[in-house]
Design a protein around this motif. Structure first.
Motif, short mmCIF file in Angstrom:
data_model
loop_
_atom_site.label_atom_id
_atom_site.label_comp_id
_atom_site.label_asym_id
_atom_site.label_seq_id
_atom_site.Cartn_x
_atom_site.Cartn_y
_atom_site.Cartn_z
N ARG A 1 -44.49 19.63 73.93
CA ARG A 1 -44.65 20.99 74.49
C ARG A 1 -45.67 21.79 73.70
O ARG A 1 -46.19 22.79 74.19
CB ARG A 1 -43.31 21.73 74.47
CG ARG A 1 -42.29 21.10 75.41
CD ARG A 1 -40.98 21.82 75.38
NE ARG A 1 -40.98 23.05 76.18
CZ ARG A 1 -40.85 23.09 77.51
NH1 ARG A 1 -40.73 21.98 78.18
NH2 ARG A 1 -40.85 24.24 78.14
N GLY B 1 -43.00 23.35 82.31
CA GLY B 1 -41.91 24.05 82.97
C GLY B 1 -40.69 24.20 82.09
O GLY B 1 -40.78 24.29 80.86
N ASP B 2 -39.52 24.18 82.74
CA ASP B 2 -38.25 24.39 82.06
C ASP B 2 -37.97 23.26 81.07
O ASP B 2 -38.07 22.08 81.41
CB ASP B 2 -37.15 24.45 83.14
CG ASP B 2 -35.78 24.54 82.51
OD1 ASP B 2 -35.67 25.15 81.43
OD2 ASP B 2 -34.83 23.99 83.10
N MET B 3 -37.62 23.64 79.83
CA MET B 3 -37.40 22.62 78.83
C MET B 3 -36.21 21.72 79.18
O MET B 3 -36.25 20.52 78.96
CB MET B 3 -37.18 23.22 77.44
CG MET B 3 -36.77 22.11 76.50
SD MET B 3 -36.71 22.44 74.75
CE MET B 3 -38.19 23.24 74.36
N ASN B 4 -35.17 22.28 79.77
CA ASN B 4 -34.01 21.47 80.09
C ASN B 4 -34.35 20.34 81.06
O ASN B 4 -33.86 19.23 80.94
CB ASN B 4 -32.90 22.34 80.69
CG ASN B 4 -32.30 23.22 79.62
OD1 ASN B 4 -32.34 22.89 78.45
ND2 ASN B 4 -31.79 24.37 80.04
N ALA B 5 -35.22 20.64 82.02
CA ALA B 5 -35.62 19.61 82.98
C ALA B 5 -36.39 18.50 82.28
O ALA B 5 -36.21 17.31 82.55
CB ALA B 5 -36.46 20.23 84.08
N GLN B 6 -37.23 18.90 81.35
CA GLN B 6 -38.01 17.91 80.60
C GLN B 6 -37.09 17.03 79.76
O GLN B 6 -37.21 15.80 79.75
CB GLN B 6 -39.02 18.63 79.69
CG GLN B 6 -39.85 17.67 78.86
CD GLN B 6 -40.39 18.32 77.60
OE1 GLN B 6 -40.67 19.51 77.58
NE2 GLN B 6 -40.50 17.55 76.55
N ASP C 1 -42.13 26.85 72.58
CA ASP C 1 -40.72 26.78 72.24
C ASP C 1 -40.38 25.45 71.56
O ASP C 1 -41.21 24.57 71.43
CB ASP C 1 -39.85 26.99 73.47
CG ASP C 1 -40.23 26.05 74.61
OD1 ASP C 1 -41.16 25.24 74.41
OD2 ASP C 1 -39.63 26.13 75.69
#
Lengths: 386, 537, 176
Positions: free
Chosen positions: A353, A317-322, A362
């Motif tokens: 990722r 999912g969203d990299m920021n959340a990870q 990314d």
């Protein structure tokens, strides 16, 4: 192989201990500090006292067992009380105990005296690594199990621990101290209770979250001394060793200078732009040392306990959340924002990722991580402190 | 099961015998039936706990991880301890107490027979609940039997269940203790004054008081863990103003007397067996009673020697060091008294005596290491290493467990009326006595050489002694199957030879139970005995 | 079972159950007892708020070092440091130290600092007149706070203590 070892150990038992391996010890080590030598002396004293009492008591008992038996026709006496004897065998042990308590008290007082130290190192226990902070020079780093041991210690790794140098007693970054210097240690912990033990220093001390303990040492001989965590602290309690390298004072000064310039270099590395390949290559190593023990080397996790990284909705999912999850932790997952420097952090975030069966494509730069992390601000020291 | 035999033999002598079938065992209030239930349950748990120990020793056979994950390994060490302490050793001694105390003091039954039944089934419930945590999400508790916070608060779904299990086990123990005290205080035969009671009864009386004093404290401590986890209290949480070390203080205030709960009845059984085979009264009866009381008292004021490394102020360290060293004095008195009891006796060496002598010798070794670690500065090295593991296993396995075996061989013929196979039993003894030392003696070396306890894998210099220890563990473990076989065989008829009422030569001089017929009838001492043995005077 | 025995048994049980309840209460009472004991002996090095006005004579002859160290609990993503690592002080004088703590997360954070003084037995001589650790601190996302501690050292502090450590550990309570 197994049969051979089995045979060897049986042989060892049968023929005494002369044939034992060279690095083999049966007794407490004498250590390399005045305290550890005092402790060793005390240990030998009480050991010999016990041996002596044992010879007397077991001697009487086995004499009796041999001679006072019915099969030899021995007739039982009927005595069953003697105040004199009872008093005697109360007083003699009391005297022995007092004689033991005196030197023990002396050593205890000596151990307790942390005043007049020349430098201070703060030790923080984490699940499952040690953080060292040299309060006088600002050097700070984490020390965890070295990569070779970590690979070999995985369940059914197929690697013979005997081929790994200092298996389970080696770290990626050892604690370095000068010799003949009174060093004060401050102990605390971030999560659960740990205990810091290097046998050659002669003591161990618990590290307790929220509280500070102290102890001191002064190493007399240059060398490498190894120890382990001794308070059960969870899954990887057995895999957080301690390595102390004691150096001549001049070598130590050089080491300090080197650390300081390395810190500057690391800071500039965090500023520069990294290619995705470099991040992934670096991240693979970081993963092996920090993540694989729970999420497994292949990212499959352990069902029910540790979630998989491969095909994980968080990773895909969203990299920021990870990144947020990795920074601040969640439940059993430690907050790696406090443990990894920006480069390692960005590298491992990028690696998971794009590796372990994931292909998001990314990446994230160390500089972006740096702004999110609880970076330690510059410490200001008293100038007249030196 | 022993009473089943008794039933066939003696049914006709009594107006009412036991119920028939399975129901008998569920609703029984007969002290002999309940004693049997306790003993069989303890034996089963001994094998369960032993199997867990073998999982541990199998993983430690060689360096490297071969069989289990580190988390499961920690669950095994935790569950092994809890099962052995609360499921095997304590219930086994309660089983002996149920069988023997009424027989020894000339009482018809325990004072509170219905509560007796309840406390047994509560124990079974508690242990089953504890065992069920093995199958829960996140696994069984893995923080060691001491359940130290904050680590224990990381336990998964199992935590509340493990804590309720501890509550049940605690309530069961407290009920058992109340029953034993009430029995001893109120049910003694008229001429059985306190200072004429056999030492086993005395040690149990003191143990029961220990249990009543400590079990509520343990219950309190684990309840606070529960509220810390689920109701946002901060008893042991530094962030809310609590202190994790406080838990350790409370735990060991319970924990130290708790280990004496396991060793005092051991002393009692040894003091009962040794005089019979030495054919001599117990030496220093009254000093034995006083020493037991002294040990019990001291057990309440030494707890922090389990936590010398938590960073107490020097005054505290020194106090707990001195207080702990004092324990050596009454313990020494006991060992000297047993030696003096053997001295100039006319000894024979049947299996109960062999186990008892091994107990005295090996318990003394455990006592020596206990004295060594009482010295606080040296304990800074020993603490939480295999040296400690060796120490407490010496005071529990070749002590409590050996004495449980000794007691089993000693009283089984009385209970069943059948003699056990002496040759096989001696073989069992020698196998156990040798293997237990192969198992635990090398652990002293490992600890001194620097191996911490509770680790699933170790550095290669510890490999050889771990292998030796594991070999010892497997021999010891499988030797106990022989014990099981001997017990079953004895219950089923033994050697075929019917034993006399006193079973052992002149045993009737030593205790009331030997004046009863063998096997012991289902109901005994409906009228209190007139004469009591006065051997120890 | 005869009535007399039953009465005796009931009496014994009542007394023992009472004992059990007392022991349970004792376990609960250990919590406040421990706090009192800690205050007297400094077992765990915790300091309490001392609001009393302290009028110590400053012992200018004596100089001791007070060291301020900061720690973070796992998951407490704050940047937290003392303005200075250590101070040379005279016993009796008022010592102030500033701290900076910034919330590095994008969420509101509630945290509390825990004080700990070592060596333990010196605790009763360290008078803590002002500390942000007495209250729970709320940090908005990204917020930086400047926090203050004020302590006075009782000049009666035994001579053997030359260096005291005042530690503060920030532990997260809530994020929201």
């Amino acid at each position: 192989m197994k049969t051979k070892q089995l045979f060897a150990s049986l042989l060892l038992m049968a023929y005494g201990l002369g044939t034992a391996q060279a690095d083999y010890t049966l007794n407490l080590m004498e250590g390399v500090t005045s305290i550890s030598k005092d402790v060793y002396g005390l240990h030998m004293l009480v050991l010999w006292v016990c041996v002596f009492i044992g010879i007397v008591v077991f001697g009487a008992m086995f004499y009796s067992i041999y001679f006072h038996r019915k099969s030899r026709g021995y007739q039982a006496s009927n005595f069953h009380e003697s105040t004199k004897v009872e008093i005697l065998w109360t007083i003699i042990p009391t005297v022995i105990l007092i004689l033991l308590a005196i030197p023990a008290t002396k050593v205890m007082l000596e151990m307790d005296d942390v005043q007049d130290s020349e430098m201070t190192i703060k030790v923080t226990g984490w699940q499952w690594k040690w953080e060292y902070e040299y309060l006088d020079s600002g050097i700070r780093f984490f020390s965890s199990l070295d990569e070779a041991s970590n690979k070999a210690r995985q369940l059914n790794s197929g690697i013979d621990p005997r081929t790994v140098p200092n298996y389970l007693l080696n770290v990626d970054k050892p604690l370095v101290v000068p010799i003949n210097t009174k060093i004060r240690f401050l102990f605390t912990a971030a999560d659960v209770i740990h205990s810091w033990w290097v046998p050659d220093l002669g003591w161990k001390k618990d590290t307790i979250p929220g509280f500070i303990n102290e102890a001191w040492t002064s190493v007399e001989k240059a060398g490498t001394y190894r120890g382990q965590c001794t308070e059960l602290c969870g899954k990887d309690h057995g895999f957080m060793p301690i390595v102390v390298i004691a150096m001549e004072k001049a070598d130590y000064a050089a080491w300090v200078a080197e650390q300081k310039s390395a810190a500057v270099e690391a800071a500039s590395a965090a500023e520069k732009d990294w290619t995705q390949e470099d991040l992934i290559a670096q991240g693979e190593k970081v993963y092996a040392n920090n993540c694989a023990s729970c999420h497994m080397a292949d990212g499959a996790g352990i069902a029910g306990t540790f979630p998989a990284v491969s095909n994980s909705p968080v990773v895909l999912g969203d990299m920021n959340a990870q990144v947020e999850l990795m920074l601040n932790g969640k439940g059993m997952m430690p907050a790696f924002g406090q443990m990894l420097d920006p480069v390692d952090f960005a590298a491992v975030a990028t690696f998971i990722r794009n590796g372990l069966g994931n292909a998001v494509g990314d990446s994230i730069q160390p500089a972006a991580i740096k702004s999110l992390q609880a970076a330690i601000p510059e410490v200001v020291y008293d100038d007249d402190d030196e | 099961m022993s009473a089943v035999t008794a039933e066939h033999e003696h049914d006709e002598h009594h107006d009412h015998g036991p119920e028939k079938g399975l129901l008998r065992w569920i609703i029984t209030t007969n002290h002999k039936d309940i004693g049997t239930l306790y003993l069989l349950f303890a034996l089963a748990m001994f094998f369960v706990g032993g199997a867990m120990a073998l999982v541990i020793r199998a993983e430690l056979f060689e360096p490297g991880m071969q069989f289990v994950s580190p988390q499961f390994f920690n669950s095994m060490t935790t569950m092994h301890a809890l099962v052995m302490v609360f499921g095997a050793v304590m219930p086994a001694f309660v089983g002996f107490a149920n069988w023997q105390i009424p027989l020894m003091i000339g009482a018809p039954d325990m004072a509170l027979p219905r509560m007796n039944n309840m406390s047994f089934w509560m124990l079974v419930g508690g242990i089953l609940l504890l065992a069920s945590t093995l199958f829960m999400e996140g696994g069984a508790p893995a923080s060691g039997w001491t359940l130290y916070p904050p680590l224990v608060l990381q336990t998964g779904a199992a935590l509340p269940f493990a804590i309720f299990a501890v509550h049940m086990l605690g309530i069961s123990s407290i009920m058992g203790a109340i029953n034993i005290i009430a029995t001893i205080f109120n049910m003694r035969a008229p001429k059985m004054t306190l200072m004429k009671m056999p030492l086993f009864v005395w040690t149990w009386l003191i143990t029961a008081f220990l249990l009543i004093a400590i079990m509520p404290v343990f219950a309190g401590a684990v309840t606070m863990l529960l509220t810390d986890r689920f109701f946002d209290t901060s008893f042991f949480n530094a962030a809310g103003g609590g202190d994790p070390v406080l838990y350790q203080h409370i735990f060991w205030f319970f924990g130290h007397p708790e280990v004496y709960v396991m060793i005092l009845p051991t002393f009692g059984v040894a003091s009962t067996i040794i005089p019979v085979f030495a054919r001599k009264p117990l030496f220093g009866y009254s000093s034995m009673v006083y020493a037991t009381a002294a040990i019990a008292f001291l057990s309440f004021i030494v707890w922090a020697h389990h936590m010398f490394t938590v960073g107490m102020p020097i005054a505290g360290e020194l106090y707990f060091m001195y207080a702990t060293m004092l324990i050596a004095i009454p313990t020494g008195v006991k060992i000297f008294n047993w030696t003096a009891t053997m001295w100039q006796g006319s000894m024979t060496f049947e299996t109960p005596m062999l186990f008892s002598i091994a107990f005295v010798v090996l318990f003394t070794l455990g006592g020596f290491t206990g004295l060594m670690m009482a010295l606080a500065p040296v304990d800074f090295q020993y603490h939480d290493t295999y040296f400690i593991v060796a120490h407490f296993h010496y005071t529990l396995v070749p002590a409590s467990i050996f004495i449980l075996m000794a007691g089993g061989y000693f009283w089984l013929p009385k209970w069943t009326g059948n003699m056990y196979d002496e040759k096989l039993a001696k073989f069992h003894f020698w196998l156990s006595a040798i293997s237990v030392n192969i198992l635990f003696f090398p652990q002293h070396f490992l600890g001194l050489a620097g191996m911490p306890r509770r680790i699933p894998d170790y550095a290669v210099q510890f490999a050889d002694w771990n292998m030796v220890s594991s070999i010892g563990a497997f021999i010891f473990g499988f030797s106990q199957l022989l014990f099981l076989y001997i017990v079953i065989k004895t219950i089923k008829g033994g050697t075929g030879e019917k034993v006399s009422d006193e079973v052992w030569e002149d045993a009737h001089k030593h205790g009331l139970e030997w004046t009863l017929p063998s096997p012991v009838p289902y109901h005994t001492f409906a009228t209190p005995p007139e004469k009591i043995p006065t051997e120890h005077f | 079972m005869n009535a007399d025995l039953e009465r005796k048994n009931k009496k014994t049980v009542r007394a023992l159950v009472f004992l059990v309840l007392m022991m349970f209460l004792f376990a609960v009472a250990l919590i406040p007892l421990y706090d009192i004991l800690c205050e007297i002996t400094g077992i765990n090095g915790k300091t309490k708020q001392d609001s009393a006005v302290l009028n110590y004579t400053i012992d200018t002859q004596r100089e001791i070092i007070v060291e301020f160290i900061t720690s973070l609990g796992a998951g407490t993503n704050l940047a937290f440091k003392a303005d200075k690592y250590e101070l040379k002080v005279h016993p009796g004088e008022v010592i102030s130290m500033g701290f900076t703590a910034s919330n590095k997360t994008d969420q509101r954070m509630t945290a509390k600092a825990v004080p700990s003084v070592t060596p333990g037995p010196s605790v009763s001589y360290v008078k803590n007149t002002e500390c942000f650790c007495f209250d729970t601190q709320v940090f908005e996302a990204g917020e930086t706070k400047h926090l203050k501690v004020q302590i006075v050292i009782n000049p009666a502090l035994p001579e053997r203590y030359k260096r005291l450590t005042f530690g503060l550990t920030f532990l997260i309570l809530l994020t929201k």
